[in-house]
Design an enzyme around this catalytic site. Structure first.
Site, PDB file in Angstrom:
ATOM      1  N   PRO A   1      52.563 -14.070 -30.888  1.00 48.99           N
ATOM      2  CG  PRO A   1      52.906 -15.121 -32.942  1.00 48.99           C
ATOM      3  CD  PRO A   1      53.495 -14.968 -31.575  1.00 48.99           C
ATOM      4  CE  LYS A   2      43.385 -11.561 -29.875  1.00 46.43           C
ATOM      5  NZ  LYS A   2      42.538 -10.643 -30.634  1.00 46.43           N
ATOM      6  N   GLY A   3      47.399 -15.952 -31.395  1.00 44.02           N
ATOM      7  CA  GLY A   3      46.883 -17.318 -31.589  1.00 44.02           C
ATOM      8  C   GLY A   3      47.584 -18.342 -30.706  1.00 44.02           C
ATOM      9  CB  CYS A   4      51.108 -18.752 -29.677  1.00 39.55           C
ATOM     10  SG  CYS A   4      51.677 -18.701 -31.344  1.00 39.55           S
ATOM     11  CB  ILE A   5      46.158 -18.649 -26.042  1.00 43.44           C
ATOM     12  CG1 ILE A   5      45.304 -19.533 -26.973  1.00 43.44           C
ATOM     13  CG2 ILE A   5      45.884 -17.189 -26.304  1.00 43.44           C
ATOM     14  CD1 ILE A   5      43.828 -19.493 -26.711  1.00 43.44           C
TER      15      ILE A   5
END
Lengths: 105, 409
Positions: free
Chosen positions: A101-105
């Site tokens: 997921p994109k939030g987990c950078i």
């Protein structure tokens, strides 16, 4: 690019170790991916989350964040962490054959 | 007369206002900016307040000092954007219409998102340093603190300025050493990330700095609640970490106005094109800075690079062309590491922070991912640049897109 061997098939992985092609995925592969994440058996709630993840991915083009998961999947945060220890969004995305997921950078 | 409306007069909004006030012909364009507050905060300075390096006066100036002539300024809260009607409703009951809209409403902390965080210990033993009130309260607390367990916890990503929590613990190490009480303070960095920082190489180098400075690190920790009675944070998988003072970086969210407008994701950040900075689904709305959902860092330096790109794309769009400039996710951060030194990182969407040298005409080079005094001066110098050049939309000797010059692979 690294690969993984499941059921006699060689599948490509992306840089985060998630499946590179979402079309490679099926339920059998999900069970194997779950085992490699330390989840021996996928129960009904696991599948509820996995199916929700795949549905969102098709609709939005990205795996949902943990917040979206708790808001919309019907499984609360506490339960999500029990189902997918350490990182529910990251782990369930991996098992669902989706990119991180994109939030987990 | 065409109308450009800018929502938010923080770092990003003020930069855009100054750039367009200079560029657009005032006979053809009316420019309006709206913000509910009259004070501009130099947010990078909040970090220094708890340690007595800056005080409140060092980080505030009136917003009006940075507004150019010939623009309309409205001080009001914003009720909502009605993007299909090309209009914005304000909380003072005014209705503004626009031809083009730039949303720059930022992000802010929401301690109420975590059970018990804004409870009875708030600003007694639990502090944030992302607001001036929090930073000042913490400075007062530290002055009289006799030591104990200092826990810094990042609630969830994304957060504004992802390096600030690291800088905080580095400065805490330095501050308590200089006060001769470092042996009485146990510093613990607790993060939901798999390492000290978001990107692998920097994460490992910065992780080494933590251990060198005797700061313990707990990774992949997702806080569920704060137990105020027993002074403990508790994770979703029930790992408890006791604290005497908790420095929290609460959940960061976009403005509630974004939610009321139906334009945000689950954290009220606006889905925005990573490259053109146009809001998804609209051909006359741009978003810039912390309010977007871009996977770039939420920081003033990033907003500054975005500002150059947005400016070019806006001029394309009003001429009826496709936007041509592409934002590459460029971020450039001075990380205070304590004892008068700093570390510099420079990266974008595709290239993670790398070691090497960062050339800067006339001033540099600065060392990347290494602790030097020069990098600290870069950070201190930045406050002057911020107030005098950056906010006013003046040219800085830094390219908006990242360069590989000097970097070691």
């Amino acid at each position: 690019m690294s690969t993984i061997e499941i059921g006699g098939k060689t599948l490509e992985l992306d840089a985060d170790g998630n499946l590179a092609n979402i079309s490679d995925w099926n339920e059998e592969i999900a069970r194997e991916l779950a085992k490699s994440e330390g989840i021996e058996e996928l129960n009904e709630s696991h599948w509820q989350v996995i199916n929700y993840m795949r549905k969102v991915f098709v609709e939005d083009g990205g795996a949902p964040s943990i917040r979206k998961l708790t808001k919309e999947s019907g499984v609360n945060t506490k339960e999500l962490y029990a189902l997918f220890p350490n990182g529910p969004a990251k782990k369930s995305a991996k098992i669902a054959g989706l990119p991180k997921p994109k939030g987990c950078i | 007369m065409k109308k450009l409306l800018i929502l938010g007069a923080g770092t990003a909004g003020t930069m855009m206002l100054n750039k367009f006030a200079k560029e657009l012909d005032s006979n053809e364009w009316g420019i309006t900016i709206v913000d509910q507050h009259e004070t501009h905060y130099y947010q990078p300075g909040f970090l220094f307040i708890p340690f007595g390096i800056y005080n409140k006066k060092d980080v505030i100036k009136p917003k009006r000092d940075f507004f150019p002539r010939g623009v309309e300024v409205i001080v009001s809260g914003i009720d909502k954007i009605e993007p299909k009607e090309n209009r914005v409703l304000l909380q003072n009951n005014q209705v503004l219409t626009y031809d083009y809209l730039i949303v720059a409403t930022g992000s802010k902390i929401n301690p109420k998102e975590t059970e018990g965080l804004a409870g009875e210990l708030w600003q007694k033993s639990i502090f944030d340093f992302y607001t001036v009130e929090g930073a000042v309260a913490l400075a007062d607390f530290f002055k009289h603190w006799e030591g104990g367990k200092l826990v810094l916890n990042i609630t969830e990503m994304p957060i504004k300025c992802p390096v600030a929590p690291l800088e905080f613990v580095f400065l805490a190490d330095s501050y308590f050493t200089e006060r001769g009480m470092r042996d009485k303070v146990d510093i613990h960095f607790v993060t939901p990330l798999p390492g000290a920082f978001t990107k692998p190489k920097a994460s490992s180098i910065l992780g080494d700095f933590l251990s060198k400075k005797n700061i313990s690190l707990t990774t992949e920790y997702n806080i569920a609640k704060v137990d105020n009675e027993n002074k403990k944070i508790v994770s979703w998988d029930e790992i408890e970490i006791p604290f005497d003072v908790l420095i929290t970086i609460p959940t960061n969210m976009g403005d509630e106005m974004i939610e009321r407008s139906g334009m945000g994701d689950e954290l009220n950040f606006i889905p925005t094109d990573n490259y053109t900075l146009m809001v998804d689904g609209y051909d006359n709305i741009f978003a810039i800075g912390d309010c977007t959902n871009l996977p770039s860092s939420k920081a003033g330096s990033v907003a500054h690079f975005q500002a150059d790109i947005l400016f070019e794309n806006f001029l394309d769009v009003i001429d009826g062309r496709e936007p041509r400039a592409k934002f590459d996710g460029h971020a450039n951060c001075y990380i205070e590491s304590g004892f008068g030194k700093g570390i510099l990182i420079d990266f974008n969407y595709d290239t993670e922070p790398l070691p090497g040298k960062y050339p800067l005409p006339g001033v540099g080079p600065f060392s990347l991912l290494e602790e030097t005094k020069m990098n600290h001066y870069g950070k201190i110098m930045f406050r002057w640049i911020y107030w005098n050049l950056l906010l006013k939309g003046k040219e800085l000797p830094i390219e908006s897109n990242m360069s590989m010059a000097g970097k070691r692979l």
